[in-house]
Design an enzyme around this catalytic site. Sequence first.
Site, PDB file in Angstrom:
ATOM      1  N   TYR A   6       0.809  -1.210   0.000  1.00 43.55           N
ATOM      2  CA  TYR A   6       0.000   0.000   0.000  1.00 43.55           C
ATOM      3  C   TYR A   6       0.849   1.270   0.000  1.00 43.55           C
ATOM      4  O   TYR A   6       0.430   2.302  -0.500  1.00 43.55           O
ATOM      5  CB  TYR A   6      -0.866   0.052   1.265  1.00 43.55           C
ATOM      6  CG  TYR A   6      -1.844  -1.066   1.426  1.00 43.55           C
ATOM      7  CD1 TYR A   6      -2.857  -1.277   0.498  1.00 43.55           C
ATOM      8  CD2 TYR A   6      -1.792  -1.897   2.539  1.00 43.55           C
ATOM      9  CE1 TYR A   6      -3.777  -2.294   0.663  1.00 43.55           C
ATOM     10  CE2 TYR A   6      -2.715  -2.913   2.720  1.00 43.55           C
ATOM     11  CZ  TYR A   6      -3.707  -3.114   1.783  1.00 43.55           C
ATOM     12  OH  TYR A   6      -4.622  -4.112   1.964  1.00 43.55           O
ATOM     13  N   SER A  26      -2.842  -6.614  -6.871  1.00 46.64           N
ATOM     14  CA  SER A  26      -2.799  -5.474  -5.949  1.00 46.64           C
ATOM     15  C   SER A  26      -3.153  -5.938  -4.540  1.00 46.64           C
ATOM     16  O   SER A  26      -3.843  -6.932  -4.348  1.00 46.64           O
ATOM     17  CB  SER A  26      -3.790  -4.389  -6.393  1.00 46.64           C
ATOM     18  OG  SER A  26      -5.073  -4.575  -5.819  1.00 46.64           O
ATOM     19  N   ASP A  27      -2.675  -5.197  -3.550  1.00 49.87           N
ATOM     20  CA  ASP A  27      -3.119  -5.458  -2.184  1.00 49.87           C
ATOM     21  C   ASP A  27      -4.583  -5.040  -2.066  1.00 49.87           C
ATOM     22  O   ASP A  27      -5.164  -4.450  -2.969  1.00 49.87           O
ATOM     23  CB  ASP A  27      -2.233  -4.722  -1.179  1.00 49.87           C
ATOM     24  CG  ASP A  27      -2.046  -5.517   0.110  1.00 49.87           C
ATOM     25  OD1 ASP A  27      -2.986  -6.251   0.489  1.00 49.87           O
ATOM     26  OD2 ASP A  27      -0.974  -5.413   0.733  1.00 49.87           O
ATOM     27  N   TRP A  28      -5.171  -5.326  -0.929  1.00 52.05           N
ATOM     28  CA  TRP A  28      -6.622  -5.266  -0.795  1.00 52.05           C
ATOM     29  C   TRP A  28      -7.166  -3.828  -0.709  1.00 52.05           C
ATOM     30  O   TRP A  28      -6.636  -2.970  -0.021  1.00 52.05           O
ATOM     31  CB  TRP A  28      -7.038  -6.049   0.440  1.00 52.05           C
ATOM     32  CG  TRP A  28      -7.529  -7.437   0.175  1.00 52.05           C
ATOM     33  CD1 TRP A  28      -8.625  -8.035   0.748  1.00 52.05           C
ATOM     34  CD2 TRP A  28      -6.987  -8.427  -0.711  1.00 52.05           C
ATOM     35  NE1 TRP A  28      -8.781  -9.320   0.260  1.00 52.05           N
ATOM     36  CE2 TRP A  28      -7.791  -9.579  -0.636  1.00 52.05           C
ATOM     37  CE3 TRP A  28      -5.906  -8.438  -1.581  1.00 52.05           C
ATOM     38  CZ2 TRP A  28      -7.550 -10.734  -1.387  1.00 52.05           C
ATOM     39  CZ3 TRP A  28      -5.655  -9.585  -2.341  1.00 52.05           C
ATOM     40  CH2 TRP A  28      -6.472 -10.709  -2.236  1.00 52.05           C
TER      41      TRP A  28
END
Length: 597
Positions: A262, A303-305
Amino acid sequence: MDPYEDPRLSPAERTEDLLSRLSLAEKAGLLFHTVIETGEDGALLETPGAISKSPTTTVVAEKLMTHFNVHGLESAEAAARWHNRLQELAETTPHGIPVTVSTDPRHGGAQNAGTAWATSFFSLWPEPLGLGALRDPELVRDWADTVRREYTAVGIRAGLHPVADLATEPRWARQRECFSQDPELTARLVVAALDGLAGGEGEPSVQSTVKHFPGAGPQKDGEDAHFPYGRDQVYPGGRFEEHLLPFRAAIEAGTDAIMPYYGRPVGLERDGEEIEAVGFGFNRQMLTGLLRGELGYDGVILSDWELVNDNHVGEQVLPARAWGVEELTPSQRMARILEAGADQFGGEECTDLLLDLVREGVVSEERITDSARRLLQVKFRLGLFDDPYVDESAAAASVGTDEDRRRGHEAQARSVVVLHDDGGLIPLRPTGEGRPRRIYAEGLSEEVVAALGEQVARPEDADLALVRIGAPFQPRDDLFLEAWFRQGDLAYPPGLAHRLARIRAACPLVLDVDLDRAAVLTDIAPVVDALTGTFGVSGTAWTDALTGRIPAQGRLPLDLPRSMAAVRSAPEDVPGGTEDPLYPYGHGLELEARPCD
């Protein structure tokens, strides 16, 4: 058979045939990877869950999604049953694309809905920091192979791990997931983990997802980028390339997927070019320029969450981690992620936004096809199109076997780090009085204490005190997930040293600190006879190390700083950056062999 159904063809050939048949909606569904929850006793959950937003049939049959990150699992049998029902549902979609079920790590004792799941029916091993304390690539390969066998037995075919981050910032809440602060050791252990997850010839493999590119360790002031106050990632020591080294090794070893973090890089320059201060998932310089271009990586970028939408869970909200692009709309963020070079949106199920972007001409269908190609090739390599099902009747007997639990337990005991033993207590010796040892205990179950001697209620009545505590942190709970992250300063309240000294005045004291991140032990160490550091070690494994039944062999995988002043003045990105640590990286006592109980 259609060509994509023919196992005699290569994954690339089968992928191209299937791509030519898919609708835009089917290809778009491949680009989403979100949380899914199970119903009771292996049923599909047909309502929104505690975190998942939609019923299972909605995301699979209507939104045509095929990648899901599973949360809590009831039992091995129920997990296998649920998985098979999920694959049966996927068969009803136009081309029957099988589902890939992923998970965060499950083989340690930590429980965090954002990073890891404690799973009782799997074998229990040290946290990655504990594996780093043993510095043994063969052990890590064995651990990852066990993870692979246990995952595939219940239908999990993708691991959202291993973590290639360096534990260089002592305050960061995610150090337990790292192997160490050392770039070269971390690189070796990440490669060993990839080898174990891949399995041998003819064995079912687990998709690897190395994270968090390009290294999430140097968080400003140790704050985590899940949260708005932790958005900045900094490199005051100029060590960006050291954090990148384990990812270079993972790419060379053939990782299936990579997840950017992030954080947004602040004040970072490479080759004379300033890197834009936007989150890595939105950062074209990092994903297309560095990862795809310079490093030559052509696998999946996940991608991260929740980079697109805010996450609402009950009355709590966690803003979309759109650091540096907060002013963009969800649709604009989605377009920016694709433009940066990512293939898949973690934690999102808003397929309608992506379809609208294509219809409006903002994103081309060819761009969607490029990512769908990478994602389908992984499914074909995993063999999911040939047989996505698991043997429900064999699941329980295939996981958490006595042998796997024994090996995990042994690794835990061996990973214990003896920081000091001024009293010469370890290994524990017989009392010499022909009676059971009387033990005062804190942080140990009655069963564990009973295996060592007789438990007493007061230190004054004991021959020995055994105390286990966690690393210090300052609780927070304003934003969703915050309560799970142990953040803040590393010093204990001043009263703890006084209380431990009183115990020690009554009997010899052995103290263990569970180091899910670093801790300042300067006030604690002088008031205990023996001090150990552990990384997700059970009470039984710790006492096995104390008695010498399984000798402790761990060496610190990270520095333990001398003071918070040293931590605050240290550059976040430098391995071993704190001045004059109390216990430096690599410290751990070599104990002489003694007869023990």
